[in-house]
Scaffold this active site. Structure first.
Site, PDB file in Angstrom:
ATOM      1  N   LYS A  19      28.680  72.850  40.531  1.00  0.00           N
ATOM      2  CA  LYS A  19      27.598  73.619  39.882  1.00  0.00           C
ATOM      3  C   LYS A  19      26.923  74.571  40.877  1.00  0.00           C
ATOM      4  CE  LYS A  19      25.187  69.972  38.614  1.00  0.00           C
ATOM      5  NZ  LYS A  19      26.005  68.864  39.137  1.00  0.00           N
TER       6      LYS A  19
ATOM      7  N   ARG B 275      18.733  67.390  32.651  1.00  0.00           N
ATOM      8  CA  ARG B 275      19.535  66.197  32.930  1.00  0.00           C
ATOM      9  C   ARG B 275      19.212  65.062  31.964  1.00  0.00           C
ATOM     10  NH1 ARG B 275      20.334  67.559  38.791  1.00  0.00           N
ATOM     11  NH2 ARG B 275      21.842  66.154  39.708  1.00  0.00           N
TER      12      ARG B 275
ATOM     13  N   ARG C 197      31.085  67.459  51.699  1.00  0.00           N
ATOM     14  CA  ARG C 197      30.504  68.805  51.630  1.00  0.00           C
ATOM     15  C   ARG C 197      29.325  69.000  52.578  1.00  0.00           C
ATOM     16  NH1 ARG C 197      27.856  68.820  45.521  1.00  0.00           N
ATOM     17  NH2 ARG C 197      26.114  67.431  45.990  1.00  0.00           N
TER      18      ARG C 197
ATOM     19  N   ARG D 202      23.561  66.818  53.046  1.00  0.00           N
ATOM     20  CA  ARG D 202      22.491  66.180  52.285  1.00  0.00           C
ATOM     21  C   ARG D 202      22.493  64.664  52.504  1.00  0.00           C
ATOM     22  NH1 ARG D 202      22.905  68.493  46.254  1.00  0.00           N
ATOM     23  NH2 ARG D 202      22.306  66.339  45.844  1.00  0.00           N
TER      24      ARG D 202
ATOM     25  N   ARG E 181      24.663  58.285  41.399  1.00  0.00           N
ATOM     26  CA  ARG E 181      24.410  59.587  40.764  1.00  0.00           C
ATOM     27  C   ARG E 181      25.396  59.820  39.613  1.00  0.00           C
ATOM     28  NH1 ARG E 181      24.718  63.085  45.933  1.00  0.00           N
ATOM     29  NH2 ARG E 181      24.496  64.878  44.550  1.00  0.00           N
TER      30      ARG E 181
HETATM   31  P1  AMP Z   1      21.278  67.894  42.777  1.00  0.00           P
HETATM   32  O1  AMP Z   1      20.970  68.765  43.947  1.00  0.00           O
HETATM   33  O2  AMP Z   1      21.294  68.649  41.480  1.00  0.00           O
HETATM   34  O3  AMP Z   1      22.515  67.049  42.971  1.00  0.00           O
HETATM   35  O4  AMP Z   1      20.055  66.865  42.649  1.00  0.00           O
HETATM   36  C1  AMP Z   1      19.767  65.938  43.692  1.00  0.00           C
HETATM   37  C2  AMP Z   1      18.866  64.838  43.160  1.00  0.00           C
HETATM   38  O5  AMP Z   1      17.621  65.400  42.720  1.00  0.00           O
HETATM   39  C3  AMP Z   1      19.405  64.103  41.948  1.00  0.00           C
HETATM   40  O6  AMP Z   1      20.283  63.036  42.314  1.00  0.00           O
HETATM   41  C4  AMP Z   1      18.125  63.592  41.300  1.00  0.00           C
HETATM   42  O7  AMP Z   1      17.601  62.487  41.990  1.00  0.00           O
HETATM   43  C5  AMP Z   1      17.173  64.750  41.531  1.00  0.00           C
HETATM   44  N1  AMP Z   1      17.199  65.751  40.431  1.00  0.00           N
HETATM   45  C6  AMP Z   1      17.650  67.048  40.489  1.00  0.00           C
HETATM   46  N2  AMP Z   1      17.515  67.660  39.310  1.00  0.00           N
HETATM   47  C7  AMP Z   1      16.975  66.734  38.464  1.00  0.00           C
HETATM   48  C8  AMP Z   1      16.608  66.744  37.091  1.00  0.00           C
HETATM   49  N3  AMP Z   1      16.791  67.841  36.329  1.00  0.00           N
HETATM   50  N4  AMP Z   1      16.072  65.610  36.574  1.00  0.00           N
HETATM   51  C9  AMP Z   1      15.879  64.503  37.318  1.00  0.00           C
HETATM   52  N5  AMP Z   1      16.215  64.409  38.612  1.00  0.00           N
HETATM   53  C10 AMP Z   1      16.763  65.517  39.190  1.00  0.00           C
END
Ligand code: AMP
Length: 222
Positions: free
Chosen positions: A17, A92, A131, A165, A176
């Site tokens: 994404k 989400r 990554r 990360r 996740r």
């Molecule tokens: P990402 O960078 O999109 O993989 O997000 C990293 C982490 O941030 C996720 O594993 C969640 O803990 C939190 N997170 C990101 N976006 C959301 C969302 N829309 N709703 C809830 N938690 C989120």
């Protein structure tokens, strides 16, 4: 003239994404809006929301709708988003999807397309664990799939600083993936019901996936 578009990228961690959103941002002049990036910035800044989000994020769970929606609304209120946005990692949950519908309706906008990046779960742990990104410009790389052309130097900006990360480890990735299937995957049917769902096979080469996405975005913004 292109229409300002609201695009949603759906897919589990590792589906691509972020990588694809950055490519679409460059190609179409849209604004990438990643709630993960916004939350990581809040954690780094030590805000109240960031403090609350941190533990949930490192356990691989989902941050509360309340916090995520507040952060998202603030970002959507900034003027650059009128060029059109690619939502990366949002919504989400069903609650977030409904709140987004309300927000867009109030602004006289609607969803151009919700694009599901379809992948095999089994490959995602390797994709995510390998990554890393340029610490300066955010360009994404991977130990096996996408190394910089000159080792240790970012292709985009020449920086020699890279970062990984904290939640990109095998254990957190499994949590996740679970959160994704339990709470986010049902949104695929939600958007299908609204007639705005597109699907892209995201197991192939980055450039081929990008071409498939570009074709969809071209249609939506034409
Ligand atoms: P990402 O960078 O999109 O993989 O997000 C990293 C982490 O941030 C996720 O594993 C969640 O803990 C939190 N997170 C990101 N976006 C959301 C969302 N829309 N709703 C809830 N938690 C989120």
């Amino acid at each position: 003239m292109t229409k300002s578009a609201v695009l949603i990228l759906l897919g589990p961690p590792g589906a691509g994404k972020g990588t694809q959103a950055r490519m679409l941002e460059e190609k179409f002049g849209l604004v990438q809006l990643s709630t993960g990036d916004l939350l990581r910035a809040a954690v780094a800044a030590g805000t109240e929301a960031g403090k609350e989000a941190q533990a949930v994020m490192s356990a691989g769970g989902l941050v509360s709708d309340e916090i995520v929606l507040a952060i998202l609304k603030d970002r959507m209120a900034e003027p650059d988003t009128s060029r059109g946005v690619i939502l990366d990692g949002f919504p989400r949950t069903a609650g977030q999807a409904e709140a987004l519908d309300e927000l867009l309706e109030a602004q006289g906008q609607s969803i151009g397309s919700a694009i599901s990046l379809d992948v095999d779960d089994a490959a995602m742990v390797e994709r995510v664990s390998g990554r890393y990104t340029c610490a300066n410009c955010g360009e994404g790389y991977h130990d096996s799939f996408k190394q910089p052309a000159v080792a240790g130097v970012c292709d985009k900006c020449g920086s020699t600083e890279f970062k990984r990360r904290a939640d990109d480890n095998a254990e957190t990735v499994s949590a996740r993936l679970e959160s994704y299937h339990a709470q986010t995957a049902p949104l695929i049917s939600y958007y299908e019901g609204k007639g705005v769902l597109s699907r892209v096979d995201a197991m192939g080469e980055i450039d081929r996936v990008a071409a498939d996405l570009a074709a969809i975005v071209t249609q939506v913004t034409a």
